[in-house]
Design a protein around this motif. Structure first.
Motif, short mmCIF file in Angstrom:
data_model
loop_
_atom_site.label_atom_id
_atom_site.label_comp_id
_atom_site.label_asym_id
_atom_site.label_seq_id
_atom_site.Cartn_x
_atom_site.Cartn_y
_atom_site.Cartn_z
N ASN A 1 41.82 54.88 39.62
CA ASN A 1 42.19 54.28 40.91
C ASN A 1 42.06 55.23 42.08
O ASN A 1 42.49 54.91 43.18
CB ASN A 1 43.60 53.70 40.85
CG ASN A 1 43.64 52.41 40.08
OD1 ASN A 1 42.72 51.60 40.19
ND2 ASN A 1 44.67 52.21 39.30
N ASN B 1 38.12 50.60 47.93
CA ASN B 1 37.88 49.76 49.12
C ASN B 1 38.23 50.49 50.42
O ASN B 1 38.65 49.88 51.40
CB ASN B 1 38.60 48.42 49.00
CG ASN B 1 37.98 47.58 47.91
OD1 ASN B 1 36.76 47.49 47.79
ND2 ASN B 1 38.81 46.96 47.09
N PHE C 1 34.35 41.90 45.65
CA PHE C 1 35.79 41.75 45.43
C PHE C 1 36.49 41.38 46.73
O PHE C 1 37.32 40.47 46.77
CB PHE C 1 36.37 43.04 44.86
CG PHE C 1 37.86 43.01 44.71
CD1 PHE C 1 38.45 42.40 43.61
CD2 PHE C 1 38.69 43.57 45.67
CE1 PHE C 1 39.83 42.36 43.47
CE2 PHE C 1 40.07 43.53 45.54
CZ PHE C 1 40.64 42.93 44.43
N ILE C 2 36.15 42.08 47.78
CA ILE C 2 36.81 41.88 49.07
C ILE C 2 36.61 40.45 49.57
O ILE C 2 37.50 39.85 50.17
CB ILE C 2 36.30 42.91 50.10
CG1 ILE C 2 36.75 44.30 49.68
CG2 ILE C 2 36.78 42.58 51.50
CD1 ILE C 2 36.03 45.41 50.41
N ASN D 1 35.92 37.75 47.65
CA ASN D 1 36.16 36.76 46.61
C ASN D 1 37.40 35.93 46.97
O ASN D 1 38.50 36.47 47.10
CB ASN D 1 36.36 37.47 45.28
CG ASN D 1 36.46 36.50 44.12
OD1 ASN D 1 36.99 35.40 44.24
ND2 ASN D 1 35.98 36.93 42.97
N ASN D 2 37.24 34.62 47.11
CA ASN D 2 38.34 33.74 47.48
C ASN D 2 39.46 33.74 46.45
O ASN D 2 40.61 33.41 46.77
CB ASN D 2 37.84 32.32 47.72
CG ASN D 2 37.10 32.20 49.04
OD1 ASN D 2 37.37 32.95 49.98
ND2 ASN D 2 36.18 31.28 49.12
N ASN D 3 39.14 34.08 45.20
CA ASN D 3 40.19 34.13 44.17
C ASN D 3 41.22 35.20 44.46
O ASN D 3 42.32 35.17 43.90
CB ASN D 3 39.57 34.39 42.80
CG ASN D 3 38.75 33.22 42.32
OD1 ASN D 3 39.05 32.07 42.63
ND2 ASN D 3 37.70 33.52 41.58
N PHE D 4 40.90 36.15 45.31
CA PHE D 4 41.83 37.24 45.64
C PHE D 4 42.26 37.17 47.10
O PHE D 4 42.70 38.15 47.67
CB PHE D 4 41.19 38.59 45.35
CG PHE D 4 40.77 38.74 43.92
CD1 PHE D 4 41.72 38.85 42.92
CD2 PHE D 4 39.42 38.76 43.58
CE1 PHE D 4 41.33 38.97 41.60
CE2 PHE D 4 39.04 38.86 42.25
CZ PHE D 4 40.00 38.98 41.27
N SER D 5 42.17 36.02 47.70
CA SER D 5 42.54 35.89 49.11
C SER D 5 44.06 35.80 49.24
O SER D 5 44.79 35.78 48.25
CB SER D 5 41.88 34.65 49.72
OG SER D 5 42.37 33.48 49.07
N ASN D 6 44.52 35.71 50.44
CA ASN D 6 45.95 35.68 50.74
C ASN D 6 46.63 34.56 49.95
O ASN D 6 46.27 33.39 50.09
CB ASN D 6 46.14 35.48 52.23
CG ASN D 6 47.59 35.60 52.65
OD1 ASN D 6 48.51 35.50 51.84
ND2 ASN D 6 47.79 35.86 53.92
N PRO D 7 47.65 34.87 49.14
CA PRO D 7 48.31 33.85 48.33
C PRO D 7 49.29 33.00 49.12
O PRO D 7 49.84 32.03 48.57
CB PRO D 7 49.06 34.67 47.27
CG PRO D 7 49.35 35.96 47.96
CD PRO D 7 48.17 36.20 48.87
#
Length: 153
Positions: A33, A75, A143-144, A146-152
Motif C-alpha cells: 500500500n 492514486n 479504479f478511480i 469505476n462506478n462500483n467504488f463511487s460515493n456510497p
C-alpha cells in the motif's frame, strides 16, 4: 523515466556517494500500500510551539509532537492537496520539499528522515522528474472512474 524513478524511490539516501544515492522513499512509503502504518514527523515544521501538534493531541506524549499518519501513495495523482494540512498543491512541491526543504530541527523528527541535516535528499531536476514519473504510475484511472467504488451516500 518511470523505471529510473522507481530505482530512486527504492534506493537509500547516501551522502557519500551521490551518484548512487536515492530518494529514500520506501522506508516510510513501502509495502503493497506504499505506507507503513506508523505516525512520523517528516520535518515539515521547525517551530517547537507549532499549533498543529499531531499525534501528541491524542496521546498527550510530547514525543509524538509533529507526528502524523504516513499515508498511502496509491492514486497519488488525484489526492491533492498533499501533507496532513494540505500545504502542497502539487507533487512537484512535495518532491521539492523532500529534496531540499526539510527542517532538520523540527521537533521529534523521525530518524528515518536521515537526510534531514542536508535539508533533503538533494535530487537534481532530472531525478525529481523521474521520481514524479514513477509516482504517477501508482494511480489507477480505471479504479478511480469505476462506478462500483463511487460515493456510497
Amino acid at each position: 523515466s518511470e523505471e529510473r524513478g522507481r530505482v530512486l524511490y527504492e534506493a537509500e539516501y547516501n551522502p557519500f556517494f551521490p551518484e548512487v544515492s536515492g530518494a529514500d522513499c520506501a522506508h516510510c512509503h513501502g509495502g503493497a500500500n506504499f505506507e507503513n502504518d506508523q505516525y512520523m514527523n517528516n520535518g515539515l515544521d521547525i517551530d517547537a510551539e507549532m499549533t498543529d501538534i499531531g499525534r501528541e493531541e491524542v496521546t498527550q506524549n510530547p514525543n509524538d509532537k509533529g507526528k502524523f499518519k504516513v499515508s498511502s501513495l496509491r492514486n497519488i495523482a488525484v489526492t491533492a492537496p498533499y501533507m496532513h494540512d494540505g500545504r502542497f498543491n502539487t507533487l512537484d512541491e512535495v518532491i521539492n520539499f523532500y529534496s531540499i526543504g526539510i527542517h532538520p530541527n523540527s521537533p521529534n523528527i523521525d530518524p528515518l528522515i536521515e537526510f534531514s541535516s542536508q535539508g533533503g535528499v538533494q535530487l537534481n531536476p532530472q531525478e525529481r522528474e523521474e521520481l514524479k514519473a514513477f509516482l504517477l504510475t501508482l494511480s489507477d484511472p480505471e479504479f478511480i472512474n469505476n462506478n462500483n467504488f463511487s460515493n456510497p451516500f
